[in-house]
Design a protein around this motif. Structure first.
Motif, PDB file in Angstrom:
ATOM      1  N   ALA A  90       0.823  -1.211   0.000  1.00  0.00           N
ATOM      2  CA  ALA A  90       0.000   0.000   0.000  1.00  0.00           C
ATOM      3  C   ALA A  90       0.854   1.257   0.000  1.00  0.00           C
ATOM      4  CB  ALA A  90      -0.933  -0.020   1.201  1.00  0.00           C
ATOM      5  N   ASP A  91       2.068   1.172   0.537  1.00  0.00           N
ATOM      6  CA  ASP A  91       2.914   2.363   0.647  1.00  0.00           C
ATOM      7  C   ASP A  91       3.473   2.832  -0.692  1.00  0.00           C
ATOM      8  OD1 ASP A  91       4.593   0.198   0.282  1.00  0.00           O
ATOM      9  OD2 ASP A  91       6.026   0.783   1.838  1.00  0.00           O
ATOM     10  N   ARG A  92       3.282   2.039  -1.748  1.00  0.00           N
ATOM     11  CA  ARG A  92       3.771   2.465  -3.058  1.00  0.00           C
ATOM     12  C   ARG A  92       2.846   3.501  -3.698  1.00  0.00           C
ATOM     13  NH1 ARG A  92       7.938  -0.260  -5.315  1.00  0.00           N
ATOM     14  NH2 ARG A  92       8.091   1.736  -6.404  1.00  0.00           N
ATOM     15  N   ALA A  93       1.620   3.611  -3.199  1.00  0.00           N
ATOM     16  CA  ALA A  93       0.673   4.620  -3.694  1.00  0.00           C
ATOM     17  C   ALA A  93       0.766   5.835  -2.781  1.00  0.00           C
ATOM     18  CB  ALA A  93      -0.740   4.056  -3.713  1.00  0.00           C
ATOM     19  N   LYS A  94       1.491   6.832  -3.229  1.00  0.00           N
ATOM     20  CA  LYS A  94       1.742   8.017  -2.416  1.00  0.00           C
ATOM     21  C   LYS A  94       0.592   9.020  -2.532  1.00  0.00           C
ATOM     22  CE  LYS A  94       5.921   6.388  -1.672  1.00  0.00           C
ATOM     23  NZ  LYS A  94       6.256   5.762  -0.377  1.00  0.00           N
ATOM     24  N   PRO A  95       0.423   9.876  -1.508  1.00  0.00           N
ATOM     25  CA  PRO A  95      -0.554  10.953  -1.616  1.00  0.00           C
ATOM     26  C   PRO A  95      -0.307  11.771  -2.880  1.00  0.00           C
ATOM     27  CG  PRO A  95       0.253  10.795   0.627  1.00  0.00           C
ATOM     28  CD  PRO A  95       1.093   9.863  -0.189  1.00  0.00           C
ATOM     29  N   GLY A  96      -1.363  12.098  -3.603  1.00  0.00           N
ATOM     30  CA  GLY A  96      -1.228  12.811  -4.865  1.00  0.00           C
ATOM     31  C   GLY A  96      -1.269  11.894  -6.075  1.00  0.00           C
ATOM     32  N   GLU A 101      -6.737   1.041   3.351  1.00  0.00           N
ATOM     33  CA  GLU A 101      -5.398   1.447   3.759  1.00  0.00           C
ATOM     34  C   GLU A 101      -4.770   2.513   2.871  1.00  0.00           C
ATOM     35  OE1 GLU A 101      -2.716  -1.780   4.533  1.00  0.00           O
ATOM     36  OE2 GLU A 101      -4.222  -2.976   5.584  1.00  0.00           O
ATOM     37  N   LEU A 102      -5.166   2.609   1.621  1.00  0.00           N
ATOM     38  CA  LEU A 102      -4.525   3.547   0.700  1.00  0.00           C
ATOM     39  C   LEU A 102      -4.849   4.993   1.070  1.00  0.00           C
ATOM     40  CD1 LEU A 102      -4.934   1.948  -2.852  1.00  0.00           C
ATOM     41  CD2 LEU A 102      -2.925   1.960  -1.376  1.00  0.00           C
ATOM     42  N   ASP A 103      -3.813   5.821   1.065  1.00  0.00           N
ATOM     43  CA  ASP A 103      -3.972   7.236   1.390  1.00  0.00           C
ATOM     44  C   ASP A 103      -3.704   8.073   0.136  1.00  0.00           C
ATOM     45  OD1 ASP A 103      -4.249   9.647   2.703  1.00  0.00           O
ATOM     46  OD2 ASP A 103      -2.186   9.660   3.451  1.00  0.00           O
ATOM     47  N   CYS A 104      -4.610   7.947  -0.834  1.00  0.00           N
ATOM     48  CA  CYS A 104      -4.459   8.684  -2.082  1.00  0.00           C
ATOM     49  C   CYS A 104      -5.793   8.666  -2.816  1.00  0.00           C
ATOM     50  CB  CYS A 104      -3.355   8.066  -2.956  1.00  0.00           C
ATOM     51  SG  CYS A 104      -3.746   6.407  -3.538  1.00  0.00           S
ATOM     52  N   ASP A 105      -5.852   9.336  -3.954  1.00  0.00           N
ATOM     53  CA  ASP A 105      -7.044   9.256  -4.800  1.00  0.00           C
ATOM     54  C   ASP A 105      -7.178   7.820  -5.303  1.00  0.00           C
ATOM     55  OD1 ASP A 105      -8.133   9.339  -7.798  1.00  0.00           O
ATOM     56  OD2 ASP A 105      -9.008  11.019  -6.716  1.00  0.00           O
ATOM     57  N   LYS A 106      -8.351   7.227  -5.134  1.00  0.00           N
ATOM     58  CA  LYS A 106      -8.491   5.813  -5.484  1.00  0.00           C
ATOM     59  C   LYS A 106      -9.862   5.518  -6.069  1.00  0.00           C
ATOM     60  CE  LYS A 106      -9.144   5.356  -0.536  1.00  0.00           C
ATOM     61  NZ  LYS A 106      -8.544   4.976   0.744  1.00  0.00           N
ATOM     62  N   ASP A 121      -1.999   6.183 -11.996  1.00  0.00           N
ATOM     63  CA  ASP A 121      -0.559   6.211 -11.767  1.00  0.00           C
ATOM     64  C   ASP A 121      -0.052   4.868 -11.269  1.00  0.00           C
ATOM     65  OD1 ASP A 121      -0.205   9.075 -12.278  1.00  0.00           O
ATOM     66  OD2 ASP A 121      -1.346   9.348 -10.429  1.00  0.00           O
ATOM     67  N   ILE A 122      -0.952   4.076 -10.661  1.00  0.00           N
ATOM     68  CA  ILE A 122      -0.592   2.768 -10.126  1.00  0.00           C
ATOM     69  C   ILE A 122      -1.833   1.886 -10.123  1.00  0.00           C
ATOM     70  CG2 ILE A 122      -1.010   3.492  -7.732  1.00  0.00           C
ATOM     71  CD1 ILE A 122       1.379   1.691  -6.918  1.00  0.00           C
ATOM     72  N   LEU A 123      -1.619   0.600 -10.370  1.00  0.00           N
ATOM     73  CA  LEU A 123      -2.707  -0.368 -10.404  1.00  0.00           C
ATOM     74  C   LEU A 123      -2.478  -1.452  -9.367  1.00  0.00           C
ATOM     75  CD1 LEU A 123      -2.953  -0.996 -14.272  1.00  0.00           C
ATOM     76  CD2 LEU A 123      -4.585   0.311 -12.912  1.00  0.00           C
ATOM     77  N   TYR A 124      -3.567  -1.903  -8.768  1.00  0.00           N
ATOM     78  CA  TYR A 124      -3.553  -3.089  -7.911  1.00  0.00           C
ATOM     79  C   TYR A 124      -4.673  -3.986  -8.413  1.00  0.00           C
ATOM     80  CZ  TYR A 124      -0.922  -0.258  -4.475  1.00  0.00           C
ATOM     81  OH  TYR A 124       0.004   0.529  -3.826  1.00  0.00           O
ATOM     82  N   ALA A 125      -4.415  -5.296  -8.518  1.00  0.00           N
ATOM     83  CA  ALA A 125      -5.439  -6.164  -9.103  1.00  0.00           C
ATOM     84  C   ALA A 125      -5.431  -7.555  -8.491  1.00  0.00           C
ATOM     85  CB  ALA A 125      -5.233  -6.270 -10.616  1.00  0.00           C
ATOM     86  N   CYS A 126      -6.628  -8.132  -8.406  1.00  0.00           N
ATOM     87  CA  CYS A 126      -6.795  -9.515  -7.975  1.00  0.00           C
ATOM     88  C   CYS A 126      -7.979 -10.085  -8.737  1.00  0.00           C
ATOM     89  CB  CYS A 126      -7.052  -9.584  -6.472  1.00  0.00           C
ATOM     90  SG  CYS A 126      -7.139 -11.280  -5.831  1.00  0.00           S
ATOM     91  N   GLY A 127      -7.784 -11.249  -9.338  1.00  0.00           N
ATOM     92  CA  GLY A 127      -8.868 -11.848 -10.110  1.00  0.00           C
ATOM     93  C   GLY A 127      -8.376 -13.010 -10.939  1.00  0.00           C
TER      94      GLY A 127
END
Length: 259
Positions: free
Chosen positions: A102-108, A129-134, A184-190
């Motif tokens: 989760a820490d790879r997604a920075k604020p902004g 947990e993510l602290d950014c636009d999501k 800017d970043i992707l997270y995926a499960c499927g």
């Protein structure tokens, strides 16, 4: 890495939330250790089934000491679990696997979380947990959009359905392209076809993507070697291009694996 332990858990409640999909809440000390994208092994009572069944963590509440497991009934073990009632005791092994960073997604940054089918539940804790636009894009077979309201508490939510009964007709990548969002970043499960499409998109756009390969796990503890995947780099121990999804993953940076 901390030693994984076998521990007891008590069922707080369970309900069916879609066809074949169950929402199980457990009281367990493992709640304090759980991170997004990890999983636990749940032991069936039937001792002819020697290995625990790996089930991803949907939510963890350290203060309450509870884990939420949302799973699909696919065999004898999960069919047994679907009959658990409040007050029942189960045995768990955990916490297992390496989860989403989760820490790879920075604020902004703009993060897009993609879940398909039973790959939807593991991204709920990540959304918290993510602290950014999501934005969460959840893909379903039909209009039984389980967990959609849960996600809406933490992120903008888009839906894709195979039959077109809700949201975009198609898959999560169709919904992403239709949305016009530039992540800017992707997270995926499927399922694997979805993860291949996510990986291709990330490579094409030159962005980071973290994908959970958990659909291919069997025992979940590295014993059966049934979940080996091909990697871009050579494993320093085995000296071959492979990794065990259950112990080295299930989450990998997309460029690390060849799927």
């Amino acid at each position: 890495m901390a030693q994984k332990k076998k521990t007891g858990a008590r069922v707080m409640r369970q309900e069916q939330i879609a066809d074949g999909i169950f929402d199980l809440r457990l009281k367990t000390e493992l709640a304090g250790e759980a991170r997004c994208g990890q999983f636990v092994g749940v032991y069936p009572k039937d001792r002819s089934a020697l290995l625990p069944r790996p089930i991803s963590i949907c939510e963890a509440d350290p203060e309450e000491g509870t884990l939420r497991l949302v799973y699909r009934v696919v065999g004898k073990g999960t069919a047994e679990f679907s009959g658990l009632k409040e007050g029942d005791e189960v045995e768990l092994l955990g916490v297992l696997g390496n989860g989403f960073p989760a820490d790879r997604a920075k604020p902004g940054m703009r993060a897009v979380l993609l879940g398909g089918g039973i790959g939807v539940p593991p991204i709920l804790q990540l959304a918290k947990e993510l602290d950014c636009d999501k934005t969460v894009i959840a893909g379903y077979r039909d209009s039984q959009c389980f967990l959609k309201e849960d996600f809406e508490r933490y992120a903008k939510v888009l839906v894709a359905t195979e039959d077109g009964s809700a949201g975009t007709k198609g898959n999560v990548m169709d919904a992403l392209r239709e949305s016009g969002i530039e992540p800017d970043i992707l997270y995926a499960c499927g399922p694997m076809p979805m993860l291949k499409a996510v990986r291709s998109y990330a490579l094409e756009k030159g962005i980071l993507a973290y994908i959970s390969l958990e659909e291919r796990m069997a025992c979940g503890v590295g014993a059966c070697l049934g979940c080996v995947c091909k990697t871009a780099a050579v494993d320093p121990h085995s000296h071959v291009h492979n990794a065990r999804i259950c112990t080295d993953g299930p989450v990998f940076e997309a460029r690390e694996v060849e799927i």
